[in-house]
Design an enzyme around this catalytic site. Structure first.
Site, PDB file in Angstrom:
ATOM      1  N   THR A  55       0.800  -1.231   0.000  1.00 45.06           N
ATOM      2  CA  THR A  55       0.000   0.000   0.000  1.00 45.06           C
ATOM      3  C   THR A  55       0.833   1.282   0.000  1.00 45.06           C
ATOM      4  OG1 THR A  55      -0.278  -0.194   2.411  1.00 45.06           O
ATOM      5  CG2 THR A  55      -2.052  -1.051   1.017  1.00 45.06           C
ATOM      6  N   TRP A  76      -4.979  -3.344 -22.445  1.00 45.50           N
ATOM      7  CA  TRP A  76      -4.511  -2.423 -21.403  1.00 45.50           C
ATOM      8  C   TRP A  76      -5.633  -2.077 -20.428  1.00 45.50           C
ATOM      9  CZ3 TRP A  76       0.076   0.723 -23.254  1.00 45.50           C
ATOM     10  CH2 TRP A  76       0.687   1.425 -22.198  1.00 45.50           C
ATOM     11  N   PHE A  77      -6.827  -1.831 -20.978  1.00 45.50           N
ATOM     12  CA  PHE A  77      -7.944  -1.377 -20.147  1.00 45.50           C
ATOM     13  C   PHE A  77      -8.462  -2.460 -19.204  1.00 45.50           C
ATOM     14  CE2 PHE A  77      -9.475   2.199 -23.227  1.00 45.50           C
ATOM     15  CZ  PHE A  77      -8.225   2.796 -23.110  1.00 45.50           C
ATOM     16  N   LEU A  87      -9.455   8.999 -26.646  1.00 42.92           N
ATOM     17  CA  LEU A  87      -9.920   9.700 -27.841  1.00 42.92           C
ATOM     18  C   LEU A  87     -11.272   9.132 -28.267  1.00 42.92           C
ATOM     19  CD1 LEU A  87      -9.395  11.514 -30.405  1.00 42.92           C
ATOM     20  CD2 LEU A  87      -8.311   9.489 -31.410  1.00 42.92           C
ATOM     21  N   ARG A  90     -16.592   9.202 -31.631  1.00 44.25           N
ATOM     22  CA  ARG A  90     -17.921   9.780 -31.789  1.00 44.25           C
ATOM     23  C   ARG A  90     -17.831  11.282 -32.006  1.00 44.25           C
ATOM     24  NH1 ARG A  90     -22.852   9.548 -27.311  1.00 44.25           N
ATOM     25  NH2 ARG A  90     -24.496  10.301 -28.718  1.00 44.25           N
ATOM     26  N   ARG A 165       1.767   0.820  -7.340  1.00 40.37           N
ATOM     27  CA  ARG A 165       1.391  -0.561  -7.025  1.00 40.37           C
ATOM     28  C   ARG A 165       0.687  -1.212  -8.214  1.00 40.37           C
ATOM     29  NH1 ARG A 165      -2.676  -2.505  -2.113  1.00 40.37           N
ATOM     30  NH2 ARG A 165      -2.230  -4.747  -2.257  1.00 40.37           N
ATOM     31  N   ARG A 174       2.224  -7.830 -18.301  1.00 38.45           N
ATOM     32  CA  ARG A 174       2.451  -7.423 -19.692  1.00 38.45           C
ATOM     33  C   ARG A 174       3.919  -7.398 -20.097  1.00 38.45           C
ATOM     34  NH1 ARG A 174      -2.531  -8.584 -21.522  1.00 38.45           N
ATOM     35  NH2 ARG A 174      -4.103  -7.623 -20.177  1.00 38.45           N
TER      36      ARG A 174
END
EC number: 2.1.1.148
Length: 220
Positions: A55, A76-77, A87, A90, A165, A174
């Site tokens: 923490t 990634w998300f 970005l 729309r 963290r 990754r």
């Protein structure tokens, strides 16, 4: 600090709050204590990392500007302990910027067509898709509908704000040979920036907490 990645992508450090000593201060507040000398402060970071006391590292926060293919961004998300702004297709007209893997990217794979032809086929599909996108917009189709014809190798841009963290968790998953090669390249760039801004934490992470297999082999 900005690092170019793939053919048109990048990772850029926008802001950073804190450093190695931020984690030290956060850890010692439990005992109503602050910084000591460099040797003991650095040893504390190693102790925290070795024993899984994570923490305090949440008090170091990075903001990155990332340009990556959509298929990389979607991976990634999945790292949800972070903040994202992307970005919008729309509200913005999307540019002709697509990731085209080089023939070398396909080395080692048993393809039935030469790698050069794979690259050509991807480029042809991209050209056709983007022409269709423009035709739809020029015909009055709203951007939010026209964009659905564009493939996943379209480049997007987003801001990523993440604490150290969670950043280390990102690197564990990754910066590893099991991850797709493209996102590995972004993880290596993140690691370079992390190392520069928090060298003690990065070194302790590699020594005690890193679960991947490429950071120790690659000079970051």
């Amino acid at each position: 600090m900005k690092i170019d990645i793939l053919d048109k992508g990048f990772v850029e450090l926008v802001d950073v709050m804190g450093n190695d000593l931020s984690a030290v201060r956060a850890a010692r507040v439990s005992f109503d204590m602050g910084l000591k000398d460099e040797e003991r402060d650095r040893h504390l970071i190693e102790y925290l990392m070795k024993h899984g006391h994570e923490t305090p590292f949440e008090h170091i926060v990075f903001t990155f500007h990332v340009k990556a293919p959509i298929f990389v961004a979607r991976q990634w998300f999945r790292h949800r302990i972070a903040s994202y702004n992307e970005l919008s297709g729309r509200y913005s007209k999307l540019s002709y910027e697509f990731y085209i893997p080089s023939p070398e990217r396909l080395e080692g794979y048993k393809t039935t067509i030469p790698p050069e032809q794979v690259t050509e086929k991807i480029s042809e599909i991209v050209d056709k898709a983007y022409r269709t996108y423009l035709e739809l917009i020029e015909s009055g189709v709203p951007r939010e509908v026209a964009r659905i014809v564009l493939p996943l190798n379209l480049y997007t841009r987003f801001f990523w704000t993440v604490n150290a963290r969670s950043l280390m968790n990102f690197l564990n998953l990754r910066a590893d040979s099991h991850a797709q090669w493209e996102i590995q390249q972004y993880a290596l760039a993140i690691a370079r920036i992390f190392k520069e801004k928090c060298p003690w934490t990065f070194e302790a992470f590699l020594k005690y907490a890193y679960k991947g297999d490429i950071l120790k082999e690659v000079q970051v």
